[in-house]
Design an enzyme around this catalytic site. Sequence first.
Site, PDB file in Angstrom:
ATOM      1  N   SER A 119     -69.211 -41.020 -51.007  1.00 15.14           N
ATOM      2  CA  SER A 119     -68.257 -41.986 -50.457  1.00 15.14           C
ATOM      3  C   SER A 119     -68.533 -42.275 -48.987  1.00 15.14           C
ATOM      4  O   SER A 119     -67.802 -43.029 -48.357  1.00 15.14           O
ATOM      5  CB  SER A 119     -66.821 -41.465 -50.616  1.00 15.14           C
ATOM      6  OG  SER A 119     -66.688 -40.219 -49.956  1.00 15.14           O
ATOM      7  N   HIS A 140     -71.733 -46.418 -54.858  1.00 12.58           N
ATOM      8  CA  HIS A 140     -70.430 -45.791 -54.691  1.00 12.58           C
ATOM      9  C   HIS A 140     -69.379 -46.451 -55.579  1.00 12.58           C
ATOM     10  O   HIS A 140     -68.951 -47.571 -55.326  1.00 12.58           O
ATOM     11  CB  HIS A 140     -70.007 -45.863 -53.209  1.00 12.58           C
ATOM     12  CG  HIS A 140     -68.669 -45.260 -52.948  1.00 12.58           C
ATOM     13  ND1 HIS A 140     -67.784 -45.767 -52.021  1.00 12.58           N
ATOM     14  CD2 HIS A 140     -68.031 -44.188 -53.508  1.00 12.58           C
ATOM     15  CE1 HIS A 140     -66.688 -45.040 -52.018  1.00 12.58           C
ATOM     16  NE2 HIS A 140     -66.807 -44.077 -52.904  1.00 12.58           N
ATOM     17  N   GLU A 152     -69.918 -50.164 -54.278  1.00  9.31           N
ATOM     18  CA  GLU A 152     -70.660 -50.423 -53.042  1.00  9.31           C
ATOM     19  C   GLU A 152     -72.115 -50.033 -53.279  1.00  9.31           C
ATOM     20  O   GLU A 152     -72.407 -48.878 -53.592  1.00  9.31           O
ATOM     21  CB  GLU A 152     -70.089 -49.594 -51.884  1.00  9.31           C
ATOM     22  CG  GLU A 152     -68.729 -50.046 -51.409  1.00  9.31           C
ATOM     23  CD  GLU A 152     -68.178 -49.199 -50.267  1.00  9.31           C
ATOM     24  OE1 GLU A 152     -67.627 -49.777 -49.318  1.00  9.31           O
ATOM     25  OE2 GLU A 152     -68.292 -47.950 -50.330  1.00  9.31           O
ATOM     26  N   ASN A 190     -64.085 -47.301 -47.117  1.00 13.76           N
ATOM     27  CA  ASN A 190     -63.512 -46.103 -46.505  1.00 13.76           C
ATOM     28  C   ASN A 190     -63.486 -46.190 -44.984  1.00 13.76           C
ATOM     29  O   ASN A 190     -62.602 -45.626 -44.339  1.00 13.76           O
ATOM     30  CB  ASN A 190     -64.262 -44.850 -46.951  1.00 13.76           C
ATOM     31  CG  ASN A 190     -63.860 -44.432 -48.350  1.00 13.76           C
ATOM     32  OD1 ASN A 190     -62.763 -44.729 -48.795  1.00 13.76           O
ATOM     33  ND2 ASN A 190     -64.751 -43.762 -49.057  1.00 13.76           N
TER      34      ASN A 190
END
Length: 282
Positions: A119, A140, A152, A190
Amino acid sequence: MTIKTIGVIGAGTMGAGIAQVCAQAGFKVVMRDIAEKFVNNGLNIINKNLDREVKKNRLSQEDANAITGRIKGTVNLADLAECDFIIEAIIEQMSLKKELYQELDKICPANTIFASNTSGLSITEMASYTGRANKFVGMHFFNPAPVMKLVEVVKGAVTDEETYQTTVELAKQLGKDPITVNESPLFVVNRILVPMINEAIYTLMEGVANAEDIDKGMRLGANHPIGPLALADLIGLDVTLLVQETLYQETGDSKYRPCPLLRKMVRAGHLGRKTRRGFFNY
């Protein structure tokens, strides 16, 4: 490049979800973990997910059986030698990932692509521990993988165009909607999300508002489906802290410093939903 068999390393929540997604898309899957109990737990997660879909009449029992029939569970890393594309979804510790990729590099044919579901850890750093840094990419997925549409696709410093295009195409074949990310700490989602959660924790610590009102404010004022404190509880406060520390260490930027209240709660063992106590009680 034609992909027929996909390896998934790690049979936890993310690994099992990714294995299910790959099998549902028609690929043969080899799902590996370090112990039989973890492999069996992953297979149980997949079976429960599929049973739920059958009960809701969104999937026939025949199709569910066909999906599980395409998944082979194993504890033997050598079984991944038959895979064209490997997605790693183990614990977020760089040292463990490096060790795994060094072993994997010896086992797999030179044309096998390695993808990490990290992540936010460095794709470039992981890739440097293999002899195929150009065939290394970030992929991801978001939790729960069978439901969430986003992937991602993260380019490391030397990820080549063929590897990138193959990964984007695979994500689409899996029914996902990929976005392209040039490697940066925590990638895109994130990097934006974690500081927002951290700021919500500071807002609570400073007594600006209580937890219920902070979350209500973001749900009703920003149209978020879940408030930032409830989201942190869902992710796990220990995981939230780990991700926050990664961003802070990688950038050295004080704006990413984890809130002391988050650290205190982790030390107290109040980790959110999984311990039934976090910013809220469960």
